[in-house]
Design a protein around this motif. Sequence first.
Motif, PDB file in Angstrom:
ATOM      1  N   GLY A  16       0.777  -1.227   0.000  1.00  5.27           N
ATOM      2  CA  GLY A  16       0.000   0.000   0.000  1.00  5.27           C
ATOM      3  C   GLY A  16       0.809   1.276   0.000  1.00  5.27           C
ATOM      4  N   PHE A  17       0.103   2.353   0.300  1.00  3.69           N
ATOM      5  CA  PHE A  17       0.608   3.702   0.114  1.00  3.69           C
ATOM      6  C   PHE A  17       1.752   4.058   1.061  1.00  3.69           C
ATOM      7  N   ILE A  18       1.614   3.770   2.335  1.00  2.00           N
ATOM      8  CA  ILE A  18       2.622   4.202   3.306  1.00  2.00           C
ATOM      9  C   ILE A  18       3.950   3.490   3.096  1.00  2.00           C
ATOM     10  N   GLY A  20       4.826   2.053   0.387  1.00  2.00           N
ATOM     11  CA  GLY A  20       5.273   2.470  -0.945  1.00  2.00           C
ATOM     12  C   GLY A  20       6.047   3.776  -0.877  1.00  2.00           C
ATOM     13  N   ALA A  21       5.587   4.703  -0.042  1.00  2.00           N
ATOM     14  CA  ALA A  21       6.307   5.963   0.138  1.00  2.00           C
ATOM     15  C   ALA A  21       7.690   5.706   0.739  1.00  2.00           C
ATOM     16  N   GLY A  22       7.757   4.785   1.692  1.00  2.00           N
ATOM     17  CA  GLY A  22       9.057   4.421   2.260  1.00  2.00           C
ATOM     18  C   GLY A  22       9.984   3.823   1.218  1.00  2.00           C
ATOM     19  N   ALA A  23       9.430   3.008   0.339  1.00  2.00           N
ATOM     20  CA  ALA A  23      10.237   2.405  -0.734  1.00  2.00           C
ATOM     21  C   ALA A  23      10.735   3.473  -1.709  1.00  2.00           C
ATOM     22  N   MET A  24       9.917   4.489  -1.949  1.00  2.00           N
ATOM     23  CA  MET A  24      10.345   5.576  -2.832  1.00  2.00           C
ATOM     24  C   MET A  24      11.520   6.335  -2.226  1.00  2.00           C
ATOM     25  N   ILE A  25      11.460   6.589  -0.925  1.00  2.00           N
ATOM     26  CA  ILE A  25      12.569   7.279  -0.249  1.00  2.00           C
ATOM     27  C   ILE A  25      13.822   6.405  -0.306  1.00  2.00           C
ATOM     28  N   ALA A  26      13.655   5.115  -0.042  1.00  2.00           N
ATOM     29  CA  ALA A  26      14.802   4.192  -0.094  1.00  2.00           C
ATOM     30  C   ALA A  26      15.431   4.196  -1.482  1.00  2.00           C
ATOM     31  N   LEU A  42      -1.806  -3.855  -5.646  1.00  2.00           N
ATOM     32  CA  LEU A  42      -2.052  -2.502  -6.114  1.00  2.00           C
ATOM     33  C   LEU A  42      -3.210  -1.938  -5.314  1.00  2.00           C
ATOM     34  N   SER A  43      -2.919  -0.958  -4.496  1.00  2.00           N
ATOM     35  CA  SER A  43      -3.926  -0.357  -3.629  1.00  2.00           C
ATOM     36  C   SER A  43      -4.873   0.524  -4.440  1.00  2.00           C
ATOM     37  N   GLU A  44      -6.068   0.687  -3.937  1.00  2.00           N
ATOM     38  CA  GLU A  44      -7.040   1.606  -4.525  1.00  2.00           C
ATOM     39  C   GLU A  44      -6.765   3.054  -4.120  1.00  2.00           C
ATOM     40  N   GLU A  45      -5.795   3.257  -3.237  1.00  2.00           N
ATOM     41  CA  GLU A  45      -5.457   4.617  -2.823  1.00  2.00           C
ATOM     42  C   GLU A  45      -4.988   5.422  -4.032  1.00  2.00           C
ATOM     43  N   PRO A  46      -5.496   6.638  -4.171  1.00  2.00           N
ATOM     44  CA  PRO A  46      -5.036   7.483  -5.285  1.00  2.00           C
ATOM     45  C   PRO A  46      -3.519   7.667  -5.218  1.00  2.00           C
ATOM     46  N   GLY A  47      -2.879   7.519  -6.322  1.00  2.00           N
ATOM     47  CA  GLY A  47      -1.431   7.708  -6.392  1.00  2.00           C
ATOM     48  C   GLY A  47      -0.612   6.444  -6.228  1.00  2.00           C
ATOM     49  N   HIS A  48      -1.204   5.364  -5.728  1.00  2.00           N
ATOM     50  CA  HIS A  48      -0.414   4.154  -5.496  1.00  2.00           C
ATOM     51  C   HIS A  48       0.119   3.571  -6.802  1.00  2.00           C
TER      52      HIS A  48
END
Length: 104
Positions: A16-18, A20-26, A42-48
Amino acid sequence: MILGAAAYRVPVVIDGFISGAGAMIARALAPRSVDFVIASHLSEEPGHKTMVTWLGVSPMLNMNMRLGEGTGAALSFTIIDASLKIVREMATYDEAGVSDTGLR
């Protein structure tokens, strides 16, 4: 956590989103760290979808979920375990005594 796991060549399942954000920073800090990232779903969260595309990973599941609590990861561990079992334990034709002559 992703950076530390990648340093030891240990895969990490993101969900999910949170995470995924950590993976982007990594990835921004250490681009090869994404080689050890497995996207559970694949999350339904916008932007995922944008996140996983930018990371260059393909989510294992697409079930229209937005539940949180690592639900996609919990489901994907079964698939990961089964995949490892196949790779480690599945016999070759020779080991199983199967002839491939009838397969041609």
